[in-house]
Every structure is written in C-alpha cells, then in structure tokens.
Design a protein around this motif. Structure first.
Motif, PDB file in Angstrom:
ATOM      1  N   TYR A  65       1.203   9.586   1.839  1.00  0.00           N
ATOM      2  CA  TYR A  65      -0.153   8.811   3.018  1.00  0.00           C
ATOM      3  C   TYR A  65      -0.816   8.047   1.861  1.00  0.00           C
ATOM      4  O   TYR A  65      -1.233   6.779   2.442  1.00  0.00           O
TER       5      TYR A  65
ATOM      6  N   TYR B 286      -5.270  12.367   1.967  1.00  0.00           N
ATOM      7  CA  TYR B 286      -4.728  13.166   3.651  1.00  0.00           C
ATOM      8  C   TYR B 286      -4.972  14.556   2.603  1.00  0.00           C
ATOM      9  O   TYR B 286      -5.269  15.461   4.444  1.00  0.00           O
TER      10      TYR B 286
ATOM     11  N   SER C 298      -9.495   9.955   4.848  1.00  0.00           N
ATOM     12  CA  SER C 298      -8.697   9.258   4.946  1.00  0.00           C
ATOM     13  C   SER C 298      -7.709   9.169   6.332  1.00  0.00           C
ATOM     14  O   SER C 298      -7.743  10.797   7.586  1.00  0.00           O
TER      15      SER C 298
END
Length: 434
Positions: A249, A279, A309
């Motif tokens: 991510y 993340y 995030s």
C-alpha cells in the motif's frame, strides 16, 4: 455568557454545546440544573429540556444527549430553509429541530459505529452516510444550524453583541512519495525500468533516465513551487510525509536517505510538517510509535498532526492510538472520492469517544475536498465550478476550508492538468476579504 438550563448536564450535552456555541459562534457557555440560578442570570440564556419553564428561549430536547452507548435511532430528514435537518421537536420550541442532538450525531460519527458496508480498504464510504443519501453532504449543516441558532437568539436578545469570525483556509499537501524516480534505490529502479519496457511505456522510461542523469526535473518534485506559494500566503500550509516501510500500500522514499531527511527539514522551515501514517501503522500502535519517533527525530520537536494513509479510519481505535501517543490533531476526516462534509462541519472539533462517553483532547480537522474527488469532473471548467461551490459553502458560515492535494497533483502530468489553477483558486479564496 450563555447560560443553559437543563434537567441533566451530560458529557454529550457539554460537548456539543461547546462546539456550537464556543467553537462555531465564539460564545462562552455554561450550564445549570437550578431554576433559581437560571432566573437570576441577567445575560443571554435558554432552556434545553422537555418542557419550557415559562416564556424563556426554549429548545425542546431529544433524548440522544442524555443516553449512553449506541441505540437504534430513527432518523427522519426534513427540509429546513435551504438545508436539511432531523430530530423535529415541534412548534413550541424556538427552533423546530433539536440541532444539538443532530449535531452530536454527525460530529461523534455515530453512524460509523453502526453496522455498515466498507470498501476494499476497509473504509466507511460516503454512500453509507445519511448526508449522502439525503443530499446534504455538500453543506456544512452543523455550522448552518449554529448560525440559525444565533439568529434566533439575536431576536430574543437584540442587545447582546455576538463575536465575529472570518473565513480561513488550511491547505494540506500529502506526500506519499516525494519523487517519482529519484531516491528509489537500485532494485526499485531496475524493477520500474523493466515494467516500463514490458508495458511499452517508453515515455516513462525516457523520463526516468533523464531524471536519474540529472537532465530533467523529477515530476513529483513540486516543493519549490508550493513553498513559493506558502511565502505569498498568510495561511500556513501543512505537509504530511510518509515514513512507513515499503509495502503493498505504501511506496515512499527510504526514511534514512539524507536527501529525503533534508527535504523534510527544508519544508519545515516554511510550513507545518506532520506524519502521514502508513497503512499498517493505522491498526498497529507499535509501528505507529516508531514512525512518530522517526519524524520527531527529523523535525526535532514533538509531532503535532497526522493523517492516515488512504484516509482510512477505524473508529474509535484509530483515534485512541493517536491520543495514546499525544498527537494533538488529525486531518483524516473526509472522503477520498466525494466532496463535502463527512462530519457535517467546517469547524475543527474534538473527538468524542462514544464507547467511553468522554470528550478527548484530539482535535479533528475535517477536510472537504481531496484532489481525487475532482477527477470525476471531466472539464477544468466543471472542476472549478464544484470547487468554488464548496468554498462558498464554507465562506457563508465563516468556516475553515481544508483541502488535500498531493505533491504530484501539482506536477506537469496530463492526469493532473489544470490542478495548479485549482490550487490557486483555494489560495486566492483566503486572500479575498469579501
């Protein structure tokens, strides 16, 4: 000072009256359950309970502010002037809706604690909210209701001088990766090069090597441009840098790279610097603590503000983790793909923990537009129109307009064509004294 008579002074009541009266309208407020004290008060006052005491300014209360925990609540949305409202309370009330209970419902994010369908990132989406379903997401209804309350109070107490508030802006620059090609490291550069070759992205391949050979400017490196804009603005920008580990991510720069550290320090000389929480740190307090320590070592002062995030929030755990680490402000409250007011307000507010029934010290600064939400509007003219519309909504209630643009948004990429113009519209709105 506004004195409020009520049959019970609950944490919820204290919380929402302080937001509407003090944060939005600038009026000090206090409470009493004693009729004698209420009668003796010689300034503005009101009662908030089930029945009026006499002819005083009276708002009939809904039960929500005197409950604990979560309950099944029937929400019936009705028109109220040019806006919407809920918790109708009858004709005998000075205001036909319990705006305090309705505001608490939105500010506490009550609906996000209830069962709902999440997206692929585990996020609460705009389409799940009552504001989206009933078409008032585009309005800061809590602030609108507050000003209706002010008008009604002013009629009853014409001699009272209400303080004035002015419109302001808070530009956010989100930095998941400071550069497109620079600081990628050997393995990522080789991997990126091979991808460009196999996908026939020869333009990207050419740009990559021009940047790496120092013949061309990295397309994501827009920091000089933004800092120049900061120098021209009376409002302070906030940059949020990602320092998390490389993952599926998050694909940021190496936090140990001296050039990256130098960039963060340089930006911090002109603007506020916050942490873009990775993340996997969102739900892992230990990882979050490491990232917080990293950025504090770089900026050489305690971290004040953060953003999650992917704008992912898991209430209340996400905010409890921030409070535990003494982070003061969060800028995640908003929708990535929709323009509007997730919590119904364009005034920063404190997080209320519904499980513990307490007001916390964490200040929530909701954002109202992210660059990605503007992409769904095809023409630049349409983008400007919707942006100006949301700015005007905030201006009408003298709120704080918070926008989130990424560093790459202000590049020369075709996808982000015209976004510098949109960024300038936001900056200029803060300079206009209309």
């Amino acid at each position: 000072m506004l004195l409020v008579y009520t049959h019970k002074i609950s944490p919820r009541l204290n919380y929402v009256f302080k937001h509407i009266c003090t944060r939005v309208l600038g009026i000090d407020v206090t409470f009493t359950t004693k009729v004698e004290k209420f009668i003796a008060h010689d300034s503005i006052k009101m009662s908030y309970t089930k029945q009026a005491l006499g002819n005083e300014f009276f708002v009939k209360s809904n039960d929500l502010l005197f409950e604990q925990g979560l309950n099944d609540i029937e929400i019936n949305i009705m028109d109220w002037g040019h806006s919407k409202c809920f918790f109708f309370n009858g004709d005998k009330s000075a205001i036909p809706f319990d705006i305090f209970a309705a505001s608490f419902y939105l500010l506490s994010r009550y609906e996000e604690y209830l069962p709902h369908v999440k997206d692929e990132f585990g996020r609460f989406t705009a389409s799940e909210s009552i504001a989206y379903k009933h078409k008032f997401l585009h309005q800061p209804v809590v602030d609108i209701w507050a000003y209706k309350f002010k008008e009604a109070l002013h009629k009853q107490f014409p001699d009272f001088e209400f303080p004035t508030k002015t419109y302001s802006i808070k530009p956010i620059i989100d930095v998941p990766n400071p550069y497109r090609y620079k600081l990628s490291g050997i393995m990522r550069t080789i991997g990126g090069t091979l991808k460009d070759v196999f996908r026939f992205k020869f333009k990207s391949l050419y740009t990559r090597f021009m940047v790496l050979m120092h013949f061309s400017h990295d397309p994501y490196d827009t920091f000089k441009y933004v800092i120049n804009k900061q120098k021209q603005s009376k409002f302070r920008f906030s940059f949020f840098f990602l320092l998390g580990e490389y993952s599926t991510y998050d694909k940021g720069a190496n936090v140990n790279n001296k050039s990256f550290i130098s960039l963060i320090k340089h930006v911090g000389d002109y603007s506020n610097v916050g942490l873009k929480i990775s993340y996997f740190a969102i739900d892992d307090a230990d990882v979050l603590k490491k990232e917080k320590t990293k950025i504090e070592d770089i900026i050489n002062k305690p971290l004040r503000a953060s953003r999650q995030s992917f704008s992912k929030l898991n209430l209340p755990e996400t905010y409890r983790n921030l409070i535990e680490l003494n982070i003061k402000e969060d800028y995640t409250m908003g929708y990535v793909n929709e323009i509007g007011f997730r919590a119904g307000s364009c005034t920063p507010f404190l997080f209320y923990d519904l499980d513990y029934e307490i007001q916390t010290p964490l200040k929530i600064c909701p954002y109202h537009v992210m660059d990605f939400a503007l992409l769904k509007h095809k023409s630049l003219l349409d983008k400007k129109r919707v942006l100006n519309n949301i700015i005007n909504e905030v201006k009408q209630v003298n709120g704080q307009f918070v926008s989130v643009f990424h560093n790459y948004t202000l590049s020369y990429s075709d996808r982000w064509s015209g976004f510098k113009d949109l960024f300038n519209i936001i900056l200029e709105s803060g300079n206009n004294e209309d």
